[in-house]
Scaffold this motif. Structure first.
Motif, mmCIF file in Angstrom:
data_model
loop_
_atom_site.group_PDB
_atom_site.id
_atom_site.type_symbol
_atom_site.label_atom_id
_atom_site.label_comp_id
_atom_site.label_asym_id
_atom_site.label_seq_id
_atom_site.Cartn_x
_atom_site.Cartn_y
_atom_site.Cartn_z
ATOM 1 N N GLU A 234 49.357 18.133 52.295
ATOM 2 C CA GLU A 234 50.374 17.750 53.263
ATOM 3 C C GLU A 234 51.263 18.921 53.674
ATOM 4 N N LEU A 235 51.324 19.989 52.886
ATOM 5 C CA LEU A 235 52.126 21.162 53.244
ATOM 6 C C LEU A 235 51.402 22.067 54.235
ATOM 7 N N GLU A 236 50.073 22.115 54.155
ATOM 8 C CA GLU A 236 49.310 23.026 55.010
ATOM 9 C C GLU A 236 48.092 22.321 55.609
ATOM 10 N N PRO A 237 48.277 21.173 56.249
ATOM 11 C CA PRO A 237 47.119 20.414 56.744
ATOM 12 C C PRO A 237 46.306 21.175 57.774
ATOM 13 N N ASP B 291 58.562 28.476 61.055
ATOM 14 C CA ASP B 291 57.875 28.038 62.262
ATOM 15 C C ASP B 291 57.084 26.748 62.098
ATOM 16 N N LEU B 292 56.546 26.501 60.912
ATOM 17 C CA LEU B 292 55.740 25.304 60.708
ATOM 18 C C LEU B 292 56.588 24.164 60.154
ATOM 19 N N TRP B 293 57.269 24.411 59.034
ATOM 20 C CA TRP B 293 58.089 23.366 58.434
ATOM 21 C C TRP B 293 59.488 23.291 59.044
ATOM 22 N N VAL C 109 56.941 15.948 49.382
ATOM 23 C CA VAL C 109 56.312 16.483 48.175
ATOM 24 C C VAL C 109 56.389 15.480 47.036
ATOM 25 N N LEU C 110 57.581 14.940 46.802
ATOM 26 C CA LEU C 110 57.769 14.045 45.667
ATOM 27 C C LEU C 110 56.967 12.752 45.820
ATOM 28 N N GLU C 111 56.929 12.207 47.029
ATOM 29 C CA GLU C 111 56.193 10.965 47.235
ATOM 30 C C GLU C 111 54.697 11.162 47.017
#
Length: 457
Positions: free
Chosen positions: A216-219, A387-389, A433-435
C-alpha cells in the motif's frame, strides 16, 4: 514440518543492520532458528551498548567474522570497507557455515551478494532483504536494461536520455529529475557504479527479494516490478507486535531522558531533528541550523548530534545554547529512542535525512517530514515523501556553497507545521500502515508466511 535455520548477513552499517535485526526477531517469533552474522568490529559495539537487545530470543544466535580492517580505520569509506570485506570474509564464511552445521537459507543485504555465491556452491537456498524502498530496488534492477537500451552509458554511468517510461506510474512531476540525480550524482560514479551493476546480477541468485515495505505504500512500483519482489514490512511493527517496547537497534546507547523532556511540552510543539547514523553536517551548515532552531523559530527542538560528529571536524557554534543537557528551548542528545520519540504527542515535525528506516518510523508515527537528503537512496525516499505521499516538504539551497540558510529552514518549518493538509495526510498514512498490519497483515503477512514455508521445504 522442520524448523528452518536462517543465516542473516547484513552489510555492516546501521541502515542495514536495523531491518536485519528486526527481521531476526520476526523470524524467531515464527519459530525459526536465526544466526545473525556481524563483523567483529560491530559485534563489539553491539555488546557494549546496553540498550541494544540482540538476542532476547533463544532462537537468535550472534556470530562474527573480521572485516579485514584495523580498529582505527575509517569504516565510513564505502569502497575501502567493501573491498576489505570482499577480500577477507568469503574465505572464512564456508567454515563458519560448517561449524553452525545446518543452514537452510542465507539472507543478505545489498553489497553482500558474494555470500550467495558461496551458498550456491554449498547447496543452500538464498534470499535478499532489501534495506530501502521497493522503488529504489526497482530502479537498481532496471540498470542493466537501461544500459542495454542505451539510456545509461555503461562506461560512465551517465544517463543519456529520459527513462520516465519506467516510472510514469509514479505520477511525480519531478521524479525523473530525482532519479537522474540519484543515478548521476550520487550512485553511478566510477567503481561504485560498476559494483552496483555487478551486484544486481549476483543478487539474482536469490529466489526471494524481500522488501521492508508494504504494498500500500508503493503500489505503483509493485505494479511494474518483477514477481520476485515481496513486501514483508514494516518490519519494525512486525517485530514489536507482541512487544510494547521497540527493539533498540543502534551502535550508540539511547538517551531516554529526552522522553521525559518531551513530556514537558504541549502536543505538536517540538521540532525533532536527526540525520541518521552516517550523514555529517559541514560546520557552516551546522551553524545555520543551530541559528534557525535557537534564534529564529519560536518552538522547542530535540536535536540528535551523534558522538562521532566530534571526529568529523564539526565546530559547534559558541554561546548559542547548551549543547549538552537540556533547557526549555532545546535538548541535544547523542542518540535517541527514535520510534518512541516519533510516537510522542509533542512532536510537530521530523527534520530527516530520509533514510528508509527513519522514513518508515516517521510514517508509523504520523508526523510531517522536512526532508534533508544527503546521498544515495535518500533522494528517492524524499520523492516518495514529498511527491507521492505528500506528507512533507524539502529545502532549497540558496548559495554556491550548497548550504540551506537559516531563513529557509525557518520558512519551511513554519509551512509544514502550519499545514493542516500535511498533518491530515500524515495521520492518514499512519492509519493506512496500522490498519494493514492488523488481522492477517495483508500482503506483508502472507508473503512472510509463504517465505517461511519455502524455507522449511
Amino acid at each position: 514440518m522442520k524448523i528452518p535455520h536462517l543465516l542473516l548477513i547484513p552489510y555492516p552499517i546501521l541502515g542495514h543492520v536495523n531491518p536485519f535485526m528486526q527481521f531476526s526477531h520476526v523470524l524467531a517469533k515464527h519459530g525459526c532458528h536465526v544466526t545473525f552474522l556481524s563483523t567483529e568490529f560491530n559485534l563489539k559495539r553491539i555488546l557494549n551498548n546496553n540498550s541494544f537487545t540482540c538476542s532476547s530470543s533463544e532462537n537468535i544466535n550472534l556470530v562474527s567474522l573480521p572485516d579485514g580492517l584495523d580498529p582505527e580505520d575509517d569504516r565510513s569509506d564505502f569502497r575501502k570497507l567493501l573491498s576489505s570485506i570482499k577480500s577477507t570474509m568469503p574465505a572464512l564464511l564456508p567454515n563458519l557455515i560448517q561449524d553452525i552445521n545446518k543452514i537452510d537459507c542465507i539472507i543478505v543485504s545489498i553489497n553482500m551478494g558474494w555470500a550467495l555465491e558461496i551458498g550456491r556452491r554449498m547447496g543452500i537456498k538464498a534470499a535478499l532483504l532489501w534495506p530501502s524502498s521497493a522503488t529504489v530496488l526497482a530502479f537498481c534492477d532496471s540498470i542493466n536494461r537501461l544500459i542495454h537500451y542505451g539510456i545509461i552509458d555503461s562506461q560512465s554511468g551517465n544517463i543519456t536520455s529520459a527513462f520516465n517510461f519506467l516510472y510514469s506510474s509514479l505520477s511525480s512531476n519531478n521524479s525523473l529529475q530525482i532519479l537522474y540525480n540519484f543515478t548521476l550524482s550520487r550512485l553511478a560514479l566510477g567503481k561504485t557504479f560498476d559494483h552496483l551493476v555487478q551486484e544486481m546480477q549476483t543478487l539474482k541468485l536469490a529466489q526471494w527479494w524481500l522488501c521492508n515495505t508494504m504494498y500500500e505504500l508503493e503500489p505503483q512500483t509493485f505494479s511494474i516490478s518483477p514477481s520476485t519482489f515481496s513486501p514483508i514490512g514494516p518490519l519494525m511493527l512486525l517485530a514489536s507486535d507482541q512487544n510494547p517496547n521497540p527493539i533498540p537497534n543502534s551502535f550508540w546507547e539511547e538517551d531516554s531522558t529526552c522522553l521525559q523532556w518531551l513530556d514537558q511540552h504541549p502536543p505538536q510543539s517540538v521540532i525533532y531533528v536527526s540525520f541518521g547514523s552516517i550523514a555529517v553536517l559541514k560546520p557552516k551548515q551546522f551553524t545555520e541550523l543551530a541559528h534557525a532552531l535557537h534564534h529564529l523559530l519560536d518552538r522547542p527542538f530535540l536535536w540528535v548530534v551523534r558522538p562521532s560528529n566530534n571526529n568529523n571536524n564539526v565546530t559547534y557554534p559558541q554561546n548559542e545554547f547548551e549543547f549538552k543537557g537540556s533547557s526549555s528551548k532545546g535538548k541535544i542528545v547523542g542518540w535517541a529512542p527514535q520510534q518512541k520519540v516519533l510516537n510522542h504527542p509533542s512532536i510537530a515535525c521530523f527534520v530527516s535525512h530520509c533514510g528508509w528506516n527513519s522514513t518508515i518510523e516517521g510514517l508509523c508515527g504520523g508526523v510531517p517530514f522536512l526532508c534533508w537528503p544527503f546521498f544515495s537512496d535518500q533522494w528517492v525516499n524524499k520523492m516518495l515523501v514529498c511527491d507521492l505521499w505528500k506528507v512533507g516538504m524539502g529545502f532549497e539551497k540558496e548559495d554556491d556553497e550548497e548550504v540551506i540558510s537559516r531563513e529557509e529552514i525557518k520558512k519551511k518549518v513554519e509551512i509544514v507545521v502550519g499545514s493542516e493538509e500535511i498533518k491530515s495526510r500524515s495521520l492518514k498514512m499512519k492509519q493506512l500502515v496500522l490498519e494493514n498490519m492488523r488481522g492477517d497483515g495483508g500482503h506483508s503477512s502472507r508473503n512472510l508466511d509463504n517465505f517461511i514455508h519455502w524455507a522449511q521445504e
